[in-house]
Design an enzyme around this catalytic site. Structure first.
Site, PDB file in Angstrom:
ATOM      1  N   HIS A 128       0.838  -1.203   0.000  1.00  9.30           N
ATOM      2  CA  HIS A 128       0.000   0.000   0.000  1.00  9.30           C
ATOM      3  C   HIS A 128       0.877   1.259   0.000  1.00  9.30           C
ATOM      4  O   HIS A 128       1.263   1.767   1.048  1.00  9.30           O
ATOM      5  CB  HIS A 128      -0.917  -0.025   1.232  1.00  9.30           C
ATOM      6  N   HIS A 177       1.040   4.947  -2.333  1.00  7.13           N
ATOM      7  CA  HIS A 177       0.479   5.763  -3.418  1.00  7.13           C
ATOM      8  C   HIS A 177       1.596   6.496  -4.145  1.00  7.13           C
ATOM      9  O   HIS A 177       2.408   7.167  -3.502  1.00  7.13           O
ATOM     10  CB  HIS A 177      -0.471   6.829  -2.863  1.00  7.13           C
ATOM     11  N   GLY A 210     -10.235   7.898  -1.012  1.00  8.69           N
ATOM     12  CA  GLY A 210     -10.909   9.197  -0.903  1.00  8.69           C
ATOM     13  C   GLY A 210     -11.921   9.251   0.229  1.00  8.69           C
ATOM     14  O   GLY A 210     -11.802   8.521   1.215  1.00  8.69           O
ATOM     15  N   HIS A 241      -9.944   1.158   0.296  1.00  9.33           N
ATOM     16  CA  HIS A 241      -9.735   1.912   1.535  1.00  9.33           C
ATOM     17  C   HIS A 241     -11.068   1.911   2.280  1.00  9.33           C
ATOM     18  O   HIS A 241     -12.055   2.457   1.770  1.00  9.33           O
ATOM     19  CB  HIS A 241      -9.380   3.365   1.245  1.00  9.33           C
ATOM     20  N   GLU A 244     -11.103   3.382   7.592  1.00  7.13           N
ATOM     21  CA  GLU A 244      -9.897   4.125   7.976  1.00  7.13           C
ATOM     22  C   GLU A 244     -10.324   5.097   9.082  1.00  7.13           C
ATOM     23  O   GLU A 244      -9.776   5.090  10.169  1.00  7.13           O
ATOM     24  CB  GLU A 244      -9.346   4.866   6.751  1.00  7.13           C
ATOM     25  N   ASP A 255       1.910   3.808   2.764  1.00 10.80           N
ATOM     26  CA  ASP A 255       0.896   4.785   2.342  1.00 10.80           C
ATOM     27  C   ASP A 255       1.506   5.925   1.506  1.00 10.80           C
ATOM     28  O   ASP A 255       1.640   5.781   0.297  1.00 10.80           O
ATOM     29  CB  ASP A 255       0.107   5.321   3.539  1.00 10.80           C
ATOM     30  N   ASP A 256       1.880   7.037   2.147  1.00 15.53           N
ATOM     31  CA  ASP A 256       2.366   8.219   1.410  1.00 15.53           C
ATOM     32  C   ASP A 256       3.687   8.690   2.015  1.00 15.53           C
ATOM     33  O   ASP A 256       3.737   9.746   2.663  1.00 15.53           O
ATOM     34  CB  ASP A 256       1.322   9.341   1.518  1.00 15.53           C
TER      35      ASP A 256
HETATM   36 ZN   LIG Z   1      -3.889   4.882   1.099  1.00 14.29          ZN
END
Ligand SMILES: [Zn+2]
Length: 352
Positions: free
Chosen positions: A19, A21, A178, A206, A209, A287-288
């Protein structure tokens, strides 16, 4: 052991990141360069000034809405720009010791302020990411992300159909991301049925969360999700936990992200260890990383320092990720061997 020593050992472990992005994994220096080239309206004096806007910074509000404001779509002028950020994301993952990366991206994100076309963006990202993976000796697969807010279903159908033809180019599945509060899973049943009907594309969603365990259940039952992005709220409902266990659905958990978005208030009390004890297939992911200012090794360090996880625990989570990777049986077998070997070799290096 001091943090730097731990991170060096963690870097040497073979990691699977399911996971990450692309939009949250772009180097600050690259964004600075692309932004200057395009003359975008951003604080482009230095990496520090730009980081103040596009990264999460200590002391900022911890909410999902605030965090989502860190994503900007102003950088790309050409397919070469898209190829560049795709390659760099794979190089950076390899540098962190990731041996299998599932990199997700929204083709539409790269087209909003440009004349680029989603299907061409898919080709550019897939071909460059795959090549970068081969160069670095790691596996790279791509997942196509749809943003809940957009709902351009005609465009999405074309993207799904194209994605299904791109297995040889490394496109393995579809993701939904989103605003879960404003756009629950029910709105996406038909498009995810189309994904399931391809017979080849896998699905991750997702869910749970920041919302609820019910969203995790409906992602599995109504959207055919084989994995869940985060899913941390599942802990609130025993029936949902047993659904995840029964179906072997993996949770792609990203602790640092969960903390920065305020979905988990204190890393010490993160639900991952409890879900792990209950037999849910939990995994650690980044993730990011560029927005979080972290690497996947920092996520593993959270497990060590906050939950007292040892090497055997980390290996268990790694094996969960191997089994949940969107690979065919032979590829999974090869990855399983590689990860097992790496953990064996790391014994005696200081992590117990
Ligand atoms: Zn994510």
């Amino acid at each position: 052991m001091i943090r730097g020593e731990r991170l060096a050992i963690l870097r040497g472990l073979p990691k699977v990141d399911l996971h990450r992005h692309l939009e949250g994994a772009m180097r600050l220096d690259t964004l600075l360069e692309l932004g200057r080239k395009r003359g975008v309206d951003m604080p482009l004096d230095s990496p520090e000034s730009l980081g103040g806007v596009v990264c999460y910074n200590e002391g900022e509000p911890r909410s999902l809405a605030h965090f989502l404001g860190k994503f900007h779509d102003v950088w790309y002028a050409s397919y070469a720009d898209v190829e560049r950020v795709a390659a760099e994301a794979v190089y950076d993952a390899a540098e962190e010791g990731v041996v299998h990366l599932e990199l997700r991206f929204s083709p539409e994100h790269f087209c909003r302020k440009t004349s680029l076309k989603p299907l061409e963006v898919m080709r550019a990202v897939a071909s460059r990411a795959r090549a970068a993976g081969e160069e670095m000796g790691i596996g790279a697969r791509l997942l196509i992300t749809f943003a809940r807010e957009r709902q351009d279903f005609d465009a999405w159908k074309a993207i799904v159909d194209r994605a299904a033809e791109m297995a040889d180019e490394g496109v393995a599945g579809v993701d939904l991301a989103g605003d879960e509060f404003g756009h629950p899973n029910e709105e996406f049943v038909r498009i995810f049925q189309r994904v399931a009907d391809t017979g080849s594309l896998r699905a991750t969603v997702h869910a749970g969360e920041g919302t609820s365990a019910a969203q995790v259940a409906s992602a599995v039952e109504r959207l055919h999700a084989q994995r869940i992005g985060h899913g941390v709220q599942a802990i609130d409902d025993e029936a949902v936990v047993s659904l995840l266990v029964r179906r072997g659905v993996a949770l792609e958990i990203c602790p640092i992200s969960n903390h920065q978005t305020g979905c988990v208030h204190d890393l010490q009390d993160h639900p991952l260890p409890a879900l792990d004890r209950l037999g849910v297939r939990v995994t650690l992911n980044s993730d990011d990383p560029a927005i979080h200012r972290s690497t996947i090794n920092d996520e593993y360090d959270v497990a060590i320092t906050r939950w007292a996880y040892g090497l055997a625990d980390l290996e268990r989570l790694e094996m969960n990720a191997v089994e949940a990777a969107f690979l065919d049986e032979d590829e999974t077998e090869a990855l399983r061997d590689r990860v097992r070997r790496g953990y064996q070799e790391s014994r005696g290096q200081g992590l117990s």
